[in-house]
Scaffold this motif. Structure first.
Motif, PDB file in Angstrom:
ATOM      1  N   ARG A   1       0.827  -1.211  -0.033  1.00  0.00           N
ATOM      2  CA  ARG A   1      -0.135  -0.115  -0.075  1.00  0.00           C
ATOM      3  C   ARG A   1       0.918   1.061  -0.098  1.00  0.00           C
ATOM      4  NH1 ARG A   1      -4.643  -2.414   0.521  1.00  0.00           N
ATOM      5  NH2 ARG A   1      -4.914  -4.112   2.321  1.00  0.00           N
ATOM      6  N   LYS A   2       2.220   1.241  -0.499  1.00  0.00           N
ATOM      7  CA  LYS A   2       2.921   2.238  -0.553  1.00  0.00           C
ATOM      8  C   LYS A   2       3.576   2.524  -1.906  1.00  0.00           C
ATOM      9  CE  LYS A   2       3.211   3.413   4.007  1.00  0.00           C
ATOM     10  NZ  LYS A   2       2.954   4.726   4.435  1.00  0.00           N
TER      11      LYS A   2
ATOM     12  N   SER B   1      -5.138  12.093  -3.657  1.00  0.00           N
ATOM     13  CA  SER B   1      -6.061  11.077  -3.021  1.00  0.00           C
ATOM     14  C   SER B   1      -5.683   9.836  -2.910  1.00  0.00           C
ATOM     15  CB  SER B   1      -7.405  11.094  -3.842  1.00  0.00           C
ATOM     16  OG  SER B   1      -8.042  12.310  -4.229  1.00  0.00           O
ATOM     17  N   ARG B   2      -5.790   9.223  -1.845  1.00  0.00           N
ATOM     18  CA  ARG B   2      -5.206   7.772  -1.655  1.00  0.00           C
ATOM     19  C   ARG B   2      -6.187   6.638  -2.083  1.00  0.00           C
ATOM     20  NH1 ARG B   2      -1.228   6.181   1.894  1.00  0.00           N
ATOM     21  NH2 ARG B   2      -1.349   4.440   0.303  1.00  0.00           N
ATOM     22  N   TYR B   3      -7.410   6.798  -1.649  1.00  0.00           N
ATOM     23  CA  TYR B   3      -8.452   5.909  -2.245  1.00  0.00           C
ATOM     24  C   TYR B   3      -9.635   6.728  -2.868  1.00  0.00           C
ATOM     25  CZ  TYR B   3      -5.742   3.000   0.873  1.00  0.00           C
ATOM     26  OH  TYR B   3      -4.788   2.036   1.560  1.00  0.00           O
TER      27      TYR B   3
ATOM     28  N   LEU C   1       0.243   5.738  -9.796  1.00  0.00           N
ATOM     29  CA  LEU C   1       1.481   6.063  -9.051  1.00  0.00           C
ATOM     30  C   LEU C   1       2.011   7.434  -9.981  1.00  0.00           C
ATOM     31  CD1 LEU C   1       3.027   2.866  -8.359  1.00  0.00           C
ATOM     32  CD2 LEU C   1       2.592   4.392  -6.596  1.00  0.00           C
ATOM     33  N   CYS C   2       2.221   8.411  -9.285  1.00  0.00           N
ATOM     34  CA  CYS C   2       2.923   9.561  -9.880  1.00  0.00           C
ATOM     35  C   CYS C   2       4.490   9.335  -9.283  1.00  0.00           C
ATOM     36  CB  CYS C   2       2.306  10.861  -9.441  1.00  0.00           C
ATOM     37  SG  CYS C   2       3.155  12.375  -9.894  1.00  0.00           S
TER      38      CYS C   2
ATOM     39  N   SER D   1      -2.613   6.407  -5.690  1.00  0.00           N
ATOM     40  CA  SER D   1      -3.980   6.571  -5.458  1.00  0.00           C
ATOM     41  C   SER D   1      -4.783   5.343  -6.012  1.00  0.00           C
ATOM     42  CB  SER D   1      -4.412   7.565  -6.353  1.00  0.00           C
ATOM     43  OG  SER D   1      -3.645   9.050  -6.172  1.00  0.00           O
ATOM     44  N   ARG D   2      -5.379   4.725  -5.298  1.00  0.00           N
ATOM     45  CA  ARG D   2      -6.103   3.428  -5.694  1.00  0.00           C
ATOM     46  C   ARG D   2      -7.550   3.757  -5.882  1.00  0.00           C
ATOM     47  NH1 ARG D   2      -5.295  -1.766  -5.515  1.00  0.00           N
ATOM     48  NH2 ARG D   2      -3.127  -1.597  -4.502  1.00  0.00           N
ATOM     49  N   LEU D   3      -7.960   3.879  -7.277  1.00  0.00           N
ATOM     50  CA  LEU D   3      -9.164   4.013  -7.744  1.00  0.00           C
ATOM     51  C   LEU D   3     -10.021   2.784  -8.054  1.00  0.00           C
ATOM     52  CD1 LEU D   3     -10.984   6.088  -9.410  1.00  0.00           C
ATOM     53  CD2 LEU D   3      -9.593   5.489 -11.450  1.00  0.00           C
TER      54      LEU D   3
END
Lengths: 111, 114
Positions: free
Chosen positions: A41-42, B8-10, B90-91, B109-111
């Motif tokens: 998760r990273k 945004s993470r999620y 991922l950026c 960012s998990r979409l």
């Protein structure tokens, strides 16, 4: 055929073991070789960077590049549970911006 | 300490919605990248930018667009989200001038597209 091949594992070894992670590639023009570590998760973080052939050592980590065989390796000595992560190899052409990644190898170090 | 921040993470979106993913870096890097990461496929490059207002397609640009109006900010846009765009995004940023600084990544960012 993928440009960069990496065994996805999973690989599970006991604490203290020497770990060997490998990638092969098809494009002999690659000049820059990287290893990234990615915890769950990273985002990936750069672990080792090598230009052209040879070895590079940083603490418990050693990166090797064999351009004649189109093969790169990452060795982890005295492996620790905190080394449990996915390891990604990546490479780049001279003058290019784009990195080409391997699929990643999932590694677990068992206490 | 260098930093790449993804807004945004999620996220959970519905099919057909417009989605913006934002990325900011504080390292004055010229190059910025958007990747997606899927199990079994690794990281695949969507788009990258080597300067403000400049962009180049990566390996899988279809269904995506990008915007770079300021050096520190690189946005990924999904004009009409589809379920096959469910992924981790991922950026990354990279300096053209400094050797060995090969890609600093954000947290991702998990979409999920329903």
């Amino acid at each position: 055929q993928k440009e960069v091949e990496q065994d996805p594992g999973p690989l599970s070894v006991p604490e203290g073991a020497i770990v060997s992670l490998n990638c092969t590639y098809s494009n002999s023009a690659f000049q820059y070789f990287m290893w990234y570590r990615q915890y769950s998760r990273k985002g990936p973080e750069l672990l080792m960077y090598t230009y052209s052939s040879g070895n590079k050592e940083d603490g418990r980590f050693t990166a090797q590049v064999d351009k004649s065989s189109k093969y790169i390796s990452l060795f982890i000595r005295d492996s620790q549970p905190s080394d449990s992560a996915t390891y990604l190899c990546a490479m780049r052409l001279q003058g290019a911006q784009k990195l080409v990644f391997g699929q990643g190898t999932r590694l677990t170090i068992n206490p | 300490d260098v930093k790449v921040t993804q807004s945004s993470r999620y996220l959970v979106k519905r099919t057909g919605e417009k989605v913006f993913l934002e990325c900011v870096q504080d390292m004055d890097h010229e190059n910025m990248f958007w990747y997606r990461q899927d199990p079994g496929l690794g990281l695949r490059l969507i788009y990258f930018s080597y300067d403000v207002k400049m962009k180049e397609k990566g390996d899988i640009p279809e269904g995506y667009s990008v915007s770079r109006e300021k050096k520190e900010r690189f946005s990924l846009i999904l004009e009409s989200a589809s379920t096959n765009q469910t992924s981790m995004y991922l950026c990354a940023s990279r300096s053209q001038r400094e050797k060995g600084k090969e890609g600093f990544f954000g947290e991702g960012s998990r979409l999920t597209v329903l």
